[in-house]
Design an enzyme around this catalytic site. Structure first.
Site, PDB file in Angstrom:
ATOM      1  CE1 TYR A  69      -4.160   1.628   0.146  1.00 25.06           C
ATOM      2  CE2 TYR A  69      -3.231   2.922   1.943  1.00 25.06           C
ATOM      3  CZ  TYR A  69      -4.226   2.711   1.009  1.00 25.06           C
ATOM      4  OH  TYR A  69      -5.294   3.586   0.933  1.00 25.06           O
ATOM      5  CB  SER A 192     -21.092 -14.899 -14.414  1.00 23.88           C
ATOM      6  OG  SER A 192     -21.518 -14.181 -15.537  1.00 23.88           O
ATOM      7  NE  ARG A 193     -21.473 -12.450  -8.371  1.00 25.59           N
ATOM      8  CZ  ARG A 193     -20.502 -11.772  -7.751  1.00 25.59           C
ATOM      9  NH1 ARG A 193     -20.302 -11.936  -6.464  1.00 25.59           N
ATOM     10  NH2 ARG A 193     -19.732 -10.945  -8.419  1.00 25.59           N
ATOM     11  CG  PHE A 280     -11.292   9.695  -6.215  1.00 25.11           C
ATOM     12  CD1 PHE A 280     -11.190  11.062  -5.992  1.00 25.11           C
ATOM     13  CD2 PHE A 280     -11.839   8.896  -5.221  1.00 25.11           C
ATOM     14  CE1 PHE A 280     -11.618  11.617  -4.794  1.00 25.11           C
ATOM     15  CE2 PHE A 280     -12.275   9.439  -4.026  1.00 25.11           C
ATOM     16  CZ  PHE A 280     -12.166  10.804  -3.807  1.00 25.11           C
ATOM     17  CD1 TRP A 281      -6.334   6.177  -2.268  1.00 25.31           C
ATOM     18  CD2 TRP A 281      -4.423   7.325  -2.426  1.00 25.31           C
ATOM     19  NE1 TRP A 281      -5.500   5.708  -1.283  1.00 25.31           N
ATOM     20  CE2 TRP A 281      -4.314   6.399  -1.366  1.00 25.31           C
ATOM     21  CE3 TRP A 281      -3.333   8.156  -2.714  1.00 25.31           C
ATOM     22  CZ2 TRP A 281      -3.163   6.284  -0.585  1.00 25.31           C
ATOM     23  CZ3 TRP A 281      -2.191   8.033  -1.943  1.00 25.31           C
ATOM     24  CH2 TRP A 281      -2.115   7.107  -0.897  1.00 25.31           C
ATOM     25  CE  LYS A 338     -15.828  -3.435   5.050  1.00 25.13           C
ATOM     26  NZ  LYS A 338     -14.653  -3.278   4.171  1.00 25.13           N
TER      27      LYS A 338
END
EC number: 1.3.1.104
Length: 344
Positions: A69, A192-193, A280-281, A338
């Site tokens: 990172y 797709s899944r 964009f960050w 999450k």
């Protein structure tokens, strides 16, 4: 003499607290260690003592521990870039934050996977105290990323269309909901899944107008006229066909690269439609945005939508600090819910 001893004793008081620390860059479940440390329980003049309440495990946290990172805190470091806490005490020079405020980090790499922390005043930002844990702990990254991309690149009007890949990501779901609130249509691309029908229903329940697979995007059988803004977090072939949806003067904003492939751009639309490509960050926006008023305005609008239920809570899984290895391993392999550290 007694007063001098009492003062000296008070200045030397300390608090014991637990935190998740990494000393080198490698696989997060192996790198992270639970440590008990001692910190002063009284902040210095410019410091704030925070009791951290909850913090998510985000992809950026995992990448940071892996050493890939852009932001690399000095080692050893406490994990976690996002989360929220309650202010326990403030130093004599602190003016923007008061005891009892709920705060979030004001910079990357602060280290939120801890029970207590002493932080500089300018490393924290106060938020609405009435937000529930699910909203407050994830208030800094995904909702603002969606918000800023919709506000800062194209002057979108009610009835305009936004297209995005990675639509089932946390940012993608916030894009769908904010667009619904603002009266903007969305075309949403997903992989797709097996549970595709279930996912399509979930996204449409959030307000998605169209949900298509990447294969349907590549086939070009469906036409979506008037796309002003495209949001790309995948790259590669997906970004190529996503940019092809753009109308004259449209813009594709890239904020991620999940495929680990370069961003591709179609030559024809670039020349004949004058489309533009931007990056964009969110961390950079925070770094260069020195006006607290603009941030307060964004936070106030997002908090209002959350409290009204117009932006829905994420599904979360609560973890204790001592269960960090399992939580980190799950965060690396499963993305439907999450993972949270609950720190109180």
């Amino acid at each position: 003499m007694l007063k001098v001893l009492s003062l000296r004793s008070a200045l030397q008081r300390a608090a014991s607290t637990r935190q998740l620390v990494y000393e080198g860059y490698r696989n997060p479940p192996e790198a992270i260690q639970l440590k008990t440390v001692t910190i002063a329980d009284k902040p210095s003049a410019d410091q704030v003592l925070v009791q951290w309440i909850a913090a998510p495990i985000n992809p950026a946290d995992l990448n940071q521990i892996q050493g890939v990172y852009p932001v690399k805190p000095a080692l050893p470091a406490v994990g976690g870039n996002e989360g929220f806490g309650k202010v326990i005490s403030v130093g004599s020079n602190v003016s923007s934050i008061k005891v009892g405020d709920h705060v979030i980090p004001d910079r990357s790499g602060l280290g939120t996977w801890r029970e207590l922390g002493l932080h500089q005043e300018n490393d924290l930002f106060p938020i609405d105290n009435t937000l529930s844990m699910e909203y407050a702990a994830t208030f800094q990254v995904n909702p603002p990323t969606a918000y800023r991309m919709l506000k800062d690149f194209i002057d979108l009007k009610k009835g305009d269309t936004v297209a995005q890949n990675g639509a089932n990501s946390a940012v993608g779901k916030h894009v769908i909901q904010i667009c619904r609130i603002l009266g903007i249509k969305t075309v949403n691309v997903v992989r797709s899944r097996d549970n595709l029908e279930e996912l399509v229903k979930e996204l449409k329940d959030l307000g998605a107008d169209e949900v298509i697979t990447q294969e349907e995007l590549y086939s070009r059988k469906k036409k979506f006229p008037g796309v002003k803004l495209a949001l790309n977090c995948v790259g590669g072939r997906s970004s190529l066909f996503l940019a092809s949806l753009l109308d004259h003067g449209g813009c594709m904003v890239t904020y991620g690269g999940m495929s680990k492939q370069p961003v591709d751009c179609p030559t024809g639309p670039l020349i004949f439609k004058d489309i533009s490509l931007r990056g964009f960050w969110m961390s950079r926006w925070y770094d260069i945005q020195k006006s607290p008023e603009k941030r307060h305005e964004m936070y106030q609008e997002l908090a209002g939508w959350m409290k009204s239920g117009e932006i829905k809570k994420q599904e979360i899984v609560k973890n204790r600090l001592e269960d960090h290895a399992k939580a980190l391993d799950t965060a690396l392999s499963k993305f439907d819910k999450k993972q949270f550290f609950v720190l109180e």
